[in-house]
Design a protein around this motif. Structure first.
Motif, short mmCIF file in Angstrom:
data_model
loop_
_atom_site.label_atom_id
_atom_site.label_comp_id
_atom_site.label_asym_id
_atom_site.label_seq_id
_atom_site.Cartn_x
_atom_site.Cartn_y
_atom_site.Cartn_z
N SER A 78 -2.71 1.52 -9.73
CA SER A 78 -3.66 1.92 -10.77
C SER A 78 -4.92 2.52 -10.17
CB SER A 78 -4.01 0.71 -11.64
OG SER A 78 -4.72 -0.27 -10.89
N PHE A 79 -5.29 2.09 -8.97
CA PHE A 79 -6.47 2.66 -8.32
C PHE A 79 -6.15 4.02 -7.71
CE2 PHE A 79 -9.61 3.34 -5.05
CZ PHE A 79 -10.77 2.85 -5.59
N MET A 80 -5.00 4.14 -7.05
CA MET A 80 -4.65 5.40 -6.39
C MET A 80 -4.36 6.52 -7.37
SD MET A 80 -2.31 3.96 -3.23
CE MET A 80 -3.03 2.93 -1.95
N VAL A 81 -3.93 6.18 -8.57
CA VAL A 81 -3.72 7.20 -9.59
C VAL A 81 -5.04 7.88 -9.95
CG1 VAL A 81 -3.15 7.50 -12.04
CG2 VAL A 81 -1.61 6.24 -10.56
N ALA A 127 0.82 -1.22 0.00
CA ALA A 127 0.00 0.00 0.00
C ALA A 127 0.85 1.27 0.00
CB ALA A 127 -0.97 -0.02 1.18
N PRO A 128 1.82 1.43 0.90
CA PRO A 128 2.67 2.64 0.81
C PRO A 128 3.48 2.71 -0.49
CG PRO A 128 2.90 1.57 2.95
CD PRO A 128 2.15 0.62 2.08
N THR A 145 -2.62 11.91 5.61
CA THR A 145 -3.42 11.91 4.38
C THR A 145 -3.55 10.50 3.82
OG1 THR A 145 -2.70 14.16 3.85
CG2 THR A 145 -3.60 12.84 2.05
N PHE A 146 -2.44 9.78 3.87
CA PHE A 146 -2.44 8.40 3.37
C PHE A 146 -3.36 7.51 4.21
CE2 PHE A 146 -0.42 4.15 3.75
CZ PHE A 146 -0.72 3.68 2.48
N VAL A 157 -6.53 8.36 1.73
CA VAL A 157 -6.24 7.47 0.59
C VAL A 157 -6.68 6.04 0.88
CG1 VAL A 157 -4.41 6.54 -0.87
CG2 VAL A 157 -4.34 8.94 -0.17
N LEU A 158 -6.33 5.50 2.03
CA LEU A 158 -6.68 4.11 2.32
C LEU A 158 -8.20 3.88 2.37
CD1 LEU A 158 -4.01 2.88 4.91
CD2 LEU A 158 -4.13 2.49 2.45
N PRO A 159 -8.98 4.74 3.05
CA PRO A 159 -10.43 4.52 3.00
C PRO A 159 -11.01 4.58 1.59
CG PRO A 159 -9.89 5.97 4.81
CD PRO A 159 -8.63 5.79 4.01
#
Length: 278
Positions: A162-165, A92-93, A185-186, A190-192
Motif C-alpha cells: 500500500s505504501f509502494m503503490v 519487501a520484494p 531501482t528497488f 524504492v527502499l529508501p
C-alpha cells in the motif's frame, strides 16, 4: 412564569470531561502492568499479600529472574532479530512486485495473503513440525526464525504494498532513464523512500516473534532453544510460589518491546498512514 433554559456544556467543560474519561480508561488499561511491576518489587510476598503500593524497592526478584531467564531473553532477541531479517527480505520484494509490475491477479494474491492471517496457529505449527522433522530444523534457532517470520510476512506485504503503490511513477522512471535496472531501482530508490513502512513492518514482525508461544512450544522438544515466552510458561510451573520472580521476568520481557515502540512511534504513524493517500 419562569422559563427553564437548558444549558449546554461549554467547549472547555467538554474537553475536561473527555480528558477525565481518557485518563480513567488509561488507568484501567495500565493497571495490570502496574500490578505486575508492583508484585515484582515485593518478591517476599505471596500473590494475595502484595501491598497496593510498595513500601521499598526490593530488586532481588529481578536478580533471580535474570539469573534464571537471562539466557532465554537472549534467545528471544536473536530469534526475533533473525525473523525480522527474513520477513523483510521476503516481504519487501514481494510488495514491490505486487505494487509495480502490473501482475494479473495481484488483488487476489493480496486477498489470499490476508486470508492466511485467519488460519489458526496450531494448524500451521502442526504442519510445520512434520516438515521440520524431515528437514532437521526442530530445536534450531534458524527453524524458529523461519516459523516466526511467517507471522509477520503477510502483514508486511500488505502494508508495504500500500505504501509502494503511492510512490510517484515519475521517480522510478527517472531512475530507469539514468540507467538503473529493476534491482538497483528497488534498492537505491524504492527502499529508501519506503523507510517508514520498512520500520513499521520490521517492528511488528519483531513483536510477533517476541510474543510467539505456539511455535516455540511446538517446534522445540528440548531446552536447547527456549525463548522467553516458553521460559516464563515453564517458570510458573516450577516456581509458582515465587510470584515476585515470575513477575520480574515478565517485566524484563516487556522492556524491549516497550522501548522499541517508544523509539519508533513516529515511524509507525507515518508507515501506517503513508499509503492511505496517493
Amino acid at each position: 412564569m419562569t422559563s427553564v433554559v437548558s444549558r449546554t456544556p461549554t467547549p472547555a467543560r467538554r474537553r475536561w470531561g473527555h480528558t477525565v474519561a481518557g485518563v480513567l480508561i488509561l488507568c484501567v488499561m495500565l493497571f495490570p502492568l502496574y500490578w505486575m511491576l508492583n508484585t515484582a518489587l515485593q518478591p517476599a510476598s505471596g500473590l494475595l499479600q502484595v501491598d497496593p503500593v510498595p513500601s521499598g524497592l526490593d530488586l532481588s526478584g529481578f536478580s533471580k529472574a535474570l539469573s534464571d531467564q537471562g539466557g532465554h531473553l537472549l534467545t528471544s532477541l536473536a530469534v526475533s532479530l533473525g525473523a525480522v531479517a527474513v520477513c523483510l527480505a521476503i516481504a519487501a520484494p514481494a510488495a514491490y512486485g505486487l505494487a509495480r509490475f502490473g501482475l494479473r491477479g495481484s488483488r487476489t494474491i493480496v486477498f489470499g495473503t490476508l486470508i492466511t492471517q485467519m488460519v489458526p496457529g496450531i494448524v500451521i505449527a502442526n504442519a510445520l513440525y512434520n516438515s521440520y522433522v524431515d528437514l532437521g530444523l526442530v530445536n534450531t534457532h534458524f527453524g524458529l526464525m523461519l516459523a516466526d517470520a511467517s507471522l509477520g510476512i503477510p502483514f508486511s506485504i500488505v502494508l508495504m504494498r500500500s505504501f509502494m503503490v503511492s510512490i510517484p511513477g515519475e521517480v522510478i522512471e527517472a531512475a530507469q532513464l539514468d540507467g538503473a535496472g529493476p534491482v538497483r531501482t528497488f534498492l537505491r530508490v524504492v527502499l529508501p523512500m519506503s523507510r517508514n513502512a520498512l520500520i513499521t513492518s520490521g517492528l511488528f514482525a519483531f513483536l510477533f516473534s517476541w510474543s510467539d508461544f505456539m511455535f516455540a512450544l511446538t517446534l522445540n522438544t528440548t531446552d536447547e532453544v527456549k525463548p522467553i515466552t516458553l521460559g516464563i510458561y515453564q517458570y510458573i510451573g516450577a516456581h509458582v510460589g515465587d510470584w515476585g520472580s515470575v513477575m520480574a521476568a515478565s517485566v524484563l520481557s516487556a522492556v524491549p518491546a516497550a522501548v522499541l515502540l517508544v523509539l519508533a512511534q513516529k515511524y509507525i504513524a507515518a508507515g501506517i498512514t503513508g499509503g492511505s493517500v496517493k
